[in-house]
Design a protein around this motif. Structure first.
Motif, PDB file in Angstrom:
ATOM      1  N   PRO A  27       0.795  -1.230   0.000  1.00  0.00           N
ATOM      2  CA  PRO A  27       0.000   0.000   0.000  1.00  0.00           C
ATOM      3  C   PRO A  27       0.826   1.280   0.000  1.00  0.00           C
ATOM      4  O   PRO A  27       0.339   2.322  -0.412  1.00  0.00           O
ATOM      5  N   TRP A  28       2.079   1.221   0.450  1.00  0.00           N
ATOM      6  CA  TRP A  28       2.884   2.445   0.509  1.00  0.00           C
ATOM      7  C   TRP A  28       3.008   3.089  -0.863  1.00  0.00           C
ATOM      8  O   TRP A  28       3.114   4.306  -0.981  1.00  0.00           O
ATOM      9  N   HIS A  29       3.003   2.282  -1.895  1.00  0.00           N
ATOM     10  CA  HIS A  29       3.239   2.769  -3.236  1.00  0.00           C
ATOM     11  C   HIS A  29       2.201   3.805  -3.675  1.00  0.00           C
ATOM     12  O   HIS A  29       2.516   4.750  -4.388  1.00  0.00           O
ATOM     13  N   THR A  30       0.986   3.646  -3.223  1.00  0.00           N
ATOM     14  CA  THR A  30      -0.079   4.571  -3.636  1.00  0.00           C
ATOM     15  C   THR A  30       0.052   5.925  -2.966  1.00  0.00           C
ATOM     16  O   THR A  30      -0.544   6.892  -3.421  1.00  0.00           O
ATOM     17  N   GLU A  31       0.818   6.010  -1.878  1.00  0.00           N
ATOM     18  CA  GLU A  31       0.990   7.276  -1.163  1.00  0.00           C
ATOM     19  C   GLU A  31       2.245   8.030  -1.598  1.00  0.00           C
ATOM     20  O   GLU A  31       2.556   9.083  -1.061  1.00  0.00           O
ATOM     21  N   CYS A  67       7.914  12.937   1.658  1.00  0.00           N
ATOM     22  CA  CYS A  67       7.086  11.803   1.249  1.00  0.00           C
ATOM     23  C   CYS A  67       6.628  11.027   2.498  1.00  0.00           C
ATOM     24  O   CYS A  67       7.453  10.668   3.333  1.00  0.00           O
ATOM     25  N   PRO A  68       5.348  10.757   2.611  1.00  0.00           N
ATOM     26  CA  PRO A  68       4.854  10.065   3.815  1.00  0.00           C
ATOM     27  C   PRO A  68       5.233   8.589   3.887  1.00  0.00           C
ATOM     28  O   PRO A  68       5.060   7.971   4.930  1.00  0.00           O
ATOM     29  N   MET A  70       8.377   7.360   3.026  1.00  0.00           N
ATOM     30  CA  MET A  70       9.822   7.266   2.795  1.00  0.00           C
ATOM     31  C   MET A  70      10.422   6.019   3.456  1.00  0.00           C
ATOM     32  O   MET A  70      11.252   5.326   2.849  1.00  0.00           O
ATOM     33  N   ILE A  71      10.032   5.719   4.651  1.00  0.00           N
ATOM     34  CA  ILE A  71      10.610   4.569   5.358  1.00  0.00           C
ATOM     35  C   ILE A  71      10.256   3.270   4.633  1.00  0.00           C
ATOM     36  O   ILE A  71      11.126   2.404   4.420  1.00  0.00           O
ATOM     37  N   GLU A  72       9.016   3.132   4.248  1.00  0.00           N
ATOM     38  CA  GLU A  72       8.599   1.917   3.544  1.00  0.00           C
ATOM     39  C   GLU A  72       9.324   1.773   2.215  1.00  0.00           C
ATOM     40  O   GLU A  72       9.774   0.686   1.842  1.00  0.00           O
ATOM     41  N   CYS A  73       9.439   2.889   1.504  1.00  0.00           N
ATOM     42  CA  CYS A  73      10.131   2.883   0.216  1.00  0.00           C
ATOM     43  C   CYS A  73      11.597   2.509   0.404  1.00  0.00           C
ATOM     44  O   CYS A  73      12.148   1.679  -0.333  1.00  0.00           O
ATOM     45  N   ARG A  74      12.226   3.079   1.397  1.00  0.00           N
ATOM     46  CA  ARG A  74      13.647   2.800   1.658  1.00  0.00           C
ATOM     47  C   ARG A  74      13.858   1.319   1.992  1.00  0.00           C
ATOM     48  O   ARG A  74      14.770   0.679   1.478  1.00  0.00           O
ATOM     49  N   GLU A  75      13.012   0.802   2.850  1.00  0.00           N
ATOM     50  CA  GLU A  75      13.151  -0.615   3.217  1.00  0.00           C
ATOM     51  C   GLU A  75      12.935  -1.515   2.009  1.00  0.00           C
ATOM     52  O   GLU A  75      13.639  -2.512   1.836  1.00  0.00           O
ATOM     53  N   HIS A  76      11.971  -1.164   1.191  1.00  0.00           N
ATOM     54  CA  HIS A  76      11.751  -1.943  -0.023  1.00  0.00           C
ATOM     55  C   HIS A  76      13.027  -1.963  -0.866  1.00  0.00           C
ATOM     56  O   HIS A  76      13.471  -3.021  -1.313  1.00  0.00           O
ATOM     57  N   ALA A  77      13.599  -0.782  -1.080  1.00  0.00           N
ATOM     58  CA  ALA A  77      14.787  -0.683  -1.933  1.00  0.00           C
ATOM     59  C   ALA A  77      15.982  -1.414  -1.325  1.00  0.00           C
ATOM     60  O   ALA A  77      16.820  -1.948  -2.050  1.00  0.00           O
ATOM     61  N   LEU A  78      16.044  -1.460  -0.006  1.00  0.00           N
ATOM     62  CA  LEU A  78      17.139  -2.176   0.652  1.00  0.00           C
ATOM     63  C   LEU A  78      16.925  -3.686   0.592  1.00  0.00           C
ATOM     64  O   LEU A  78      17.871  -4.446   0.410  1.00  0.00           O
ATOM     65  N   LEU A  79      15.699  -4.118   0.725  1.00  0.00           N
ATOM     66  CA  LEU A  79      15.427  -5.553   0.773  1.00  0.00           C
ATOM     67  C   LEU A  79      15.475  -6.205  -0.592  1.00  0.00           C
ATOM     68  O   LEU A  79      15.802  -7.388  -0.711  1.00  0.00           O
TER      69      LEU A  79
END
Ligand code: SF4
Length: 122
Positions: A27-31, A67-68, A70-79
């Motif tokens: 769901p983070w992607h939509t935000e 960006c609301p 950012m943490i989810e996006c960062r973790e995605h990119a790291l994982l």
């Protein structure tokens, strides 16, 4: 590899970075703030001069900072890990540093875990 929410003209021309898979992102992607603007800010065009790259990355990080997700996006990119572009306010090089630190920390924690101490003593 998931495409970030932001759409880049340069990325669109690179097959390996195509095909957004938003349903896999969660769901983070939509935000994501970058879904709405800043196309071309997050990925380097070919043969980008260093000064231009640094300026572009700073501008992209500025977008990420508001960006609301950012943490989810960062973790995605790291994982994944995502090898290109700015994700979650980090460049690819910065993500490599974070991953190296995580790996080193995991190794240190393994070395001092009770199971390893018993094995070493036996
Ligand atoms: S943190 Fe940056 S790259 Fe990630 S979704 Fe937000 S604006 Fe896009």
């Amino acid at each position: 590899m998931l495409h970030p929410p932001h759409q880049s003209l340069q990325v669109a021309a690179v097959p390996s970075q195509r095909a957004p898979a938003r349903d896999q992102a969660g769901p983070w992607h939509t935000e994501a703030v970058c879904r709405r603007d800043e196309a071309g800010l997050f990925f380097a065009p070919s043969k980008e001069p260093t000064a231009a790259r640094l300026a572009r990355e700073e501008a992209a990080k500025g977008v990420c900072a508001r960006c609301p997700v950012m943490i989810e996006c960062r973790e995605h990119a790291l994982l994944q890990p995502e090898p290109y572009g700015v994700w979650g306010g980090l460049t690819a090089a910065e993500r490599r540093v974070v991953l190296a630190r995580r790996r080193r920390r995991e190794m240190e924690l393994k070395a001092v875990s009770p199971g390893n101490r018993i094995a070493a003593a036996g």
